[in-house]
Design an enzyme around this catalytic site. Structure first.
Site, PDB file in Angstrom:
ATOM      1  N   CYS A   1       0.834  -1.202   0.000  1.00 14.02           N
ATOM      2  CA  CYS A   1       0.000   0.000   0.000  1.00 14.02           C
ATOM      3  C   CYS A   1       0.872   1.257   0.000  1.00 14.02           C
ATOM      4  CB  CYS A   1      -0.919   0.008   1.215  1.00 14.02           C
ATOM      5  SG  CYS A   1      -1.982   1.478   1.298  1.00 14.02           S
TER       6      CYS A   1
ATOM      7  N   HIS B   1       3.589  -6.924  -6.914  1.00 16.86           N
ATOM      8  CA  HIS B   1       2.999  -5.855  -7.734  1.00 16.86           C
ATOM      9  C   HIS B   1       4.141  -5.187  -8.486  1.00 16.86           C
ATOM     10  CE1 HIS B   1      -0.063  -2.774  -8.704  1.00 16.86           C
ATOM     11  NE2 HIS B   1       0.991  -1.993  -8.767  1.00 16.86           N
TER      12      HIS B   1
ATOM     13  N   ASP C   1      -2.120  -4.663 -13.888  1.00 15.41           N
ATOM     14  CA  ASP C   1      -2.540  -4.552 -15.294  1.00 15.41           C
ATOM     15  C   ASP C   1      -3.154  -5.826 -15.850  1.00 15.41           C
ATOM     16  OD1 ASP C   1      -1.654  -1.985 -15.157  1.00 15.41           O
ATOM     17  OD2 ASP C   1      -0.007  -2.206 -16.583  1.00 15.41           O
TER      18      ASP C   1
END
Length: 351
Positions: free
Chosen positions: A122, A191, A227
């Protein structure tokens, strides 16, 4: 929906709900990576999770839950964690910055989920200032000590994942991943953006591929995140990087059926999501409204109708609007949840 009513009996891991087994074997059993619905702040609530499960999603995450609030505040527990016996395989994601809170959190939730994920990605400044989220990828010693503490206490009875971002220097990410593997992490989700990379910038798929090739612990699965907006994206990412699973987040918000091959949100997902929201309760009206807006916007619905949707003031008005504008089916009606195109009433424009 209260926890006392909705939380099922404690779970026991088996091949059907063990996320590690699923991630390791999906290529063999399904000829594809494991499909995973990632955590979304506020949006990965029970009704949405159950909707995604209808469309070839293997594993689903809760939103991030702050450990410090959850372990100290009964009201936070009631608001943050709602589940049911069909909500499996389920990973509960936690935002945490110390061992004591993590161990207490794990003690509270592990009987009612199939794994716990530590949020190390985050990028929100408030979380970073508190040493939570992506701050943890720069504090590898603390992160690894938290992983080790949980695995030392629970072993294989608790599946533990870390969801990280990449560093500016990908070699730092290789080192962190190797250390996490040594600490006992069950799998790592990567990520493919740094802490400061905007979501409008394409994910660094080459970095994820590099990590899969250079992390020395080949037995620890990797999941790629970033994505994934279509099933074709899932296959492309999986084939290029050789990861064991692919996680979608924003893509599923617009189209919960993307892993089932739908290019846009099918009407059946709208009916399912409203049904689950009514069945489970506990979802603020504004979230219900925004979920539907996001899913319907993906279909190309006329903007005037989208504006009408956002002007509705309550769930009752919303249901009336759905009945007025569309052939909106309830569970038990013939064809419920099976529609693909928007079933306009005869007076409504076709798209």
């Amino acid at each position: 929906m209260s926890l006392a009513v909705q939380i099922p009996p404690p779970k026991k891991l088996n091949k059907e709900n063990d996320p590690l087994h699923i991630i390791k074997t999906r290529r063999e059993t399904h000829n594809r990576p494991a499909t995973i619905a990632g955590p979304m702040v506020r949006y990965s609530k029970l009704a949405f999770r159950q909707t995604c499960r209808e469309y070839d999603v293997d594993i689903v995450y809760t939103p991030m839950i702050l450990a410090r609030e959850f372990v100290r505040n009964g009201h936070a527990r009631m608001a943050d964690f709602t589940t049911c016996d069909q909500d499996t395989p389920l990973i509960v994601q936690v935002g945490v910055n110390n061992i004591a809170d993590l161990l207490k959190f794990a003690e509270m939730v592990y009987p009612y989920c199939d794994g716990i994920g530590i949020n190390c990605g985050c990028p929100i400044r408030e979380q970073i200032r508190e040493g939570i989220g992506s701050a943890l990828i720069y504090n590898g010693e603390l992160l690894c000590s938290m992983v080790k503490a949980v695995k030392d206490k629970y072993g294989d009875s608790v599946r533990l994942e870390t969801k990280i971002r990449i560093h500016d220097d990908v070699e730092d990410t290789v080192k962190l991943c190797n250390s996490l593997c040594e600490a006992g992490v069950d799998w790592i989700t990567i990520h493919g953006r740094t802490r400061t990379t905007r979501s409008s910038v394409p994910v660094n798929i080459d970095a994820i591929k590099y990590l899969r090739e250079n992390i020395k612990y080949k037995n620890v699965p990797l999941v790629a995140n970033g994505d994934c907006f279509t099933l074709e994206d899932c296959h492309r990412i999986g084939e290029y990087t050789k990861v064991d699973g692919v996680m979608a987040v924003r893509g599923l918000l617009a189209n919960p059926a993307l892993f089932d091959g739908y290019q846009k949100c099918p009407w059946g997902a709208i009916e399912l999501f409203v049904h689950y929201t009514m069945q489970f309760g506990g979802l603020p009206y504004q979230l219900l409204q925004h979920h539907l807006y996001t899913m319907l916007e993906n279909t190309g619905l006329d903007k005037p109708l989208l504006r009408e949707l956002m002007e509705l003031k309550s769930t009752a008005y919303l249901i009336d609007w759905l009945d007025e504008k569309f052939d909106f089916k309830r569970k038990g009606d013939p064809g419920f949840s099976k529609g693909v195109e928007i079933p306009f009433r005869d007076s409504q424009p076709k798209i």
